[in-house]
Scaffold this motif. Sequence first.
Motif, PDB file in Angstrom:
ATOM      1  N   THR A  55       0.848  -1.182   0.000  1.00 41.87           N
ATOM      2  CA  THR A  55       0.000   0.000   0.000  1.00 41.87           C
ATOM      3  C   THR A  55       0.884   1.233   0.000  1.00 41.87           C
ATOM      4  O   THR A  55       2.030   1.201   0.440  1.00 41.87           O
ATOM      5  CB  THR A  55      -0.916   0.028   1.236  1.00 41.87           C
ATOM      6  OG1 THR A  55      -0.100  -0.014   2.408  1.00 41.87           O
ATOM      7  CG2 THR A  55      -1.857  -1.145   1.245  1.00 41.87           C
ATOM      8  N   ALA A  58       0.649   7.298   1.344  1.00 45.54           N
ATOM      9  CA  ALA A  58      -0.470   8.236   1.423  1.00 45.54           C
ATOM     10  C   ALA A  58      -1.715   7.546   1.981  1.00 45.54           C
ATOM     11  O   ALA A  58      -2.451   8.129   2.780  1.00 45.54           O
ATOM     12  CB  ALA A  58      -0.768   8.817   0.043  1.00 45.54           C
ATOM     13  N   TYR A  59      -1.947   6.293   1.581  1.00 46.05           N
ATOM     14  CA  TYR A  59      -3.106   5.561   2.105  1.00 46.05           C
ATOM     15  C   TYR A  59      -2.913   5.242   3.587  1.00 46.05           C
ATOM     16  O   TYR A  59      -3.837   5.374   4.383  1.00 46.05           O
ATOM     17  CB  TYR A  59      -3.341   4.266   1.327  1.00 46.05           C
ATOM     18  CG  TYR A  59      -4.409   3.393   1.947  1.00 46.05           C
ATOM     19  CD1 TYR A  59      -5.749   3.740   1.823  1.00 46.05           C
ATOM     20  CD2 TYR A  59      -4.082   2.264   2.687  1.00 46.05           C
ATOM     21  CE1 TYR A  59      -6.738   2.970   2.407  1.00 46.05           C
ATOM     22  CE2 TYR A  59      -5.057   1.496   3.274  1.00 46.05           C
ATOM     23  CZ  TYR A  59      -6.385   1.845   3.135  1.00 46.05           C
ATOM     24  OH  TYR A  59      -7.356   1.090   3.725  1.00 46.05           O
ATOM     25  N   ASP A  61      -1.320   6.910   5.747  1.00 50.93           N
ATOM     26  CA  ASP A  61      -1.513   8.136   6.526  1.00 50.93           C
ATOM     27  C   ASP A  61      -2.986   8.450   6.761  1.00 50.93           C
ATOM     28  O   ASP A  61      -3.325   9.132   7.720  1.00 50.93           O
ATOM     29  CB  ASP A  61      -0.829   9.319   5.840  1.00 50.93           C
ATOM     30  CG  ASP A  61       0.686   9.210   5.909  1.00 50.93           C
ATOM     31  OD1 ASP A  61       1.192   8.473   6.780  1.00 50.93           O
ATOM     32  OD2 ASP A  61       1.359   9.865   5.090  1.00 50.93           O
ATOM     33  N   THR A  62      -3.873   7.964   5.888  1.00 56.53           N
ATOM     34  CA  THR A  62      -5.299   8.248   6.056  1.00 56.53           C
ATOM     35  C   THR A  62      -5.984   7.290   7.018  1.00 56.53           C
ATOM     36  O   THR A  62      -7.088   7.564   7.467  1.00 56.53           O
ATOM     37  CB  THR A  62      -6.038   8.182   4.709  1.00 56.53           C
ATOM     38  OG1 THR A  62      -5.960   6.844   4.193  1.00 56.53           O
ATOM     39  CG2 THR A  62      -5.448   9.157   3.713  1.00 56.53           C
ATOM     40  N   VAL A  63      -5.350   6.175   7.344  1.00 57.65           N
ATOM     41  CA  VAL A  63      -5.955   5.185   8.238  1.00 57.65           C
ATOM     42  C   VAL A  63      -5.930   5.722   9.655  1.00 57.65           C
ATOM     43  O   VAL A  63      -4.898   6.176  10.148  1.00 57.65           O
ATOM     44  CB  VAL A  63      -5.206   3.842   8.156  1.00 57.65           C
ATOM     45  CG1 VAL A  63      -5.767   2.839   9.143  1.00 57.65           C
ATOM     46  CG2 VAL A  63      -5.277   3.288   6.744  1.00 57.65           C
ATOM     47  N   THR A  64      -7.079   5.657  10.312  1.00 54.40           N
ATOM     48  CA  THR A  64      -7.159   6.169  11.680  1.00 54.40           C
ATOM     49  C   THR A  64      -6.932   5.041  12.674  1.00 54.40           C
ATOM     50  O   THR A  64      -7.143   3.870  12.378  1.00 54.40           O
ATOM     51  CB  THR A  64      -8.532   6.808  11.959  1.00 54.40           C
ATOM     52  OG1 THR A  64      -9.546   5.827  11.744  1.00 54.40           O
ATOM     53  CG2 THR A  64      -8.766   8.003  11.066  1.00 54.40           C
ATOM     54  N   TRP A  93     -16.786   2.889  14.017  1.00 52.38           N
ATOM     55  CA  TRP A  93     -16.827   3.769  12.871  1.00 52.38           C
ATOM     56  C   TRP A  93     -18.149   3.601  12.163  1.00 52.38           C
ATOM     57  O   TRP A  93     -18.599   2.488  11.917  1.00 52.38           O
ATOM     58  CB  TRP A  93     -15.695   3.457  11.910  1.00 52.38           C
ATOM     59  CG  TRP A  93     -15.666   4.373  10.746  1.00 52.38           C
ATOM     60  CD1 TRP A  93     -15.099   5.589  10.694  1.00 52.38           C
ATOM     61  CD2 TRP A  93     -16.249   4.154   9.468  1.00 52.38           C
ATOM     62  NE1 TRP A  93     -15.276   6.158   9.465  1.00 52.38           N
ATOM     63  CE2 TRP A  93     -15.988   5.284   8.690  1.00 52.38           C
ATOM     64  CE3 TRP A  93     -16.976   3.123   8.909  1.00 52.38           C
ATOM     65  CZ2 TRP A  93     -16.424   5.408   7.378  1.00 52.38           C
ATOM     66  CZ3 TRP A  93     -17.412   3.251   7.601  1.00 52.38           C
ATOM     67  CH2 TRP A  93     -17.122   4.386   6.855  1.00 52.38           C
TER      68      TRP A  93
END
Length: 158
Positions: A55, A58-59, A61-64, A93
């Motif tokens: 992966t 950038a992806y 970094d978006t995962v919480t 979520w």
Amino acid sequence: MKNIISILSLLLISSIAFAEMAAPIAKPQQGVNKGEELSWVDEQIKAILPPRKGTSVAYIDTVTQPFIFVIVTKTGKDGVAVSKTSRVYKRSWKAPLKVTIIINSKALIAGKWCSVNDWVQGYKVAAIGENTVKLVKNKKTKILSIKQDNRKIQINTK
């Protein structure tokens, strides 16, 4: 008796000879390590394995974080911290309540097709209009509408 012994010995010798012909015993070569003998197997396995897909950063970094860490501080009568403990809660979520499309008497809300009197995330679908959906929860009303993101696209509802 001599005939029986000679027949048995003949059978034994022929079975040993047949076994050697059927499955010859591989003797290791002198000076060759067992790991080197089987290294070609590893090369063949690597050749047939599918390439691994990773992966992007950038992806990632978006995962919480899926957990919420809470530090609880207990204080004494004088207001001084007595102890600290930490607790971990699993974060739940939910997809945001957003209307994507309305077709006839159905609406796509948060990735789920709904009609009147259906439930989505604790809200009851009270009404579906041409461009809006009315949701009700505990006597509170929420109106969701279709947002026109692109000015070049026109939405005709007639």
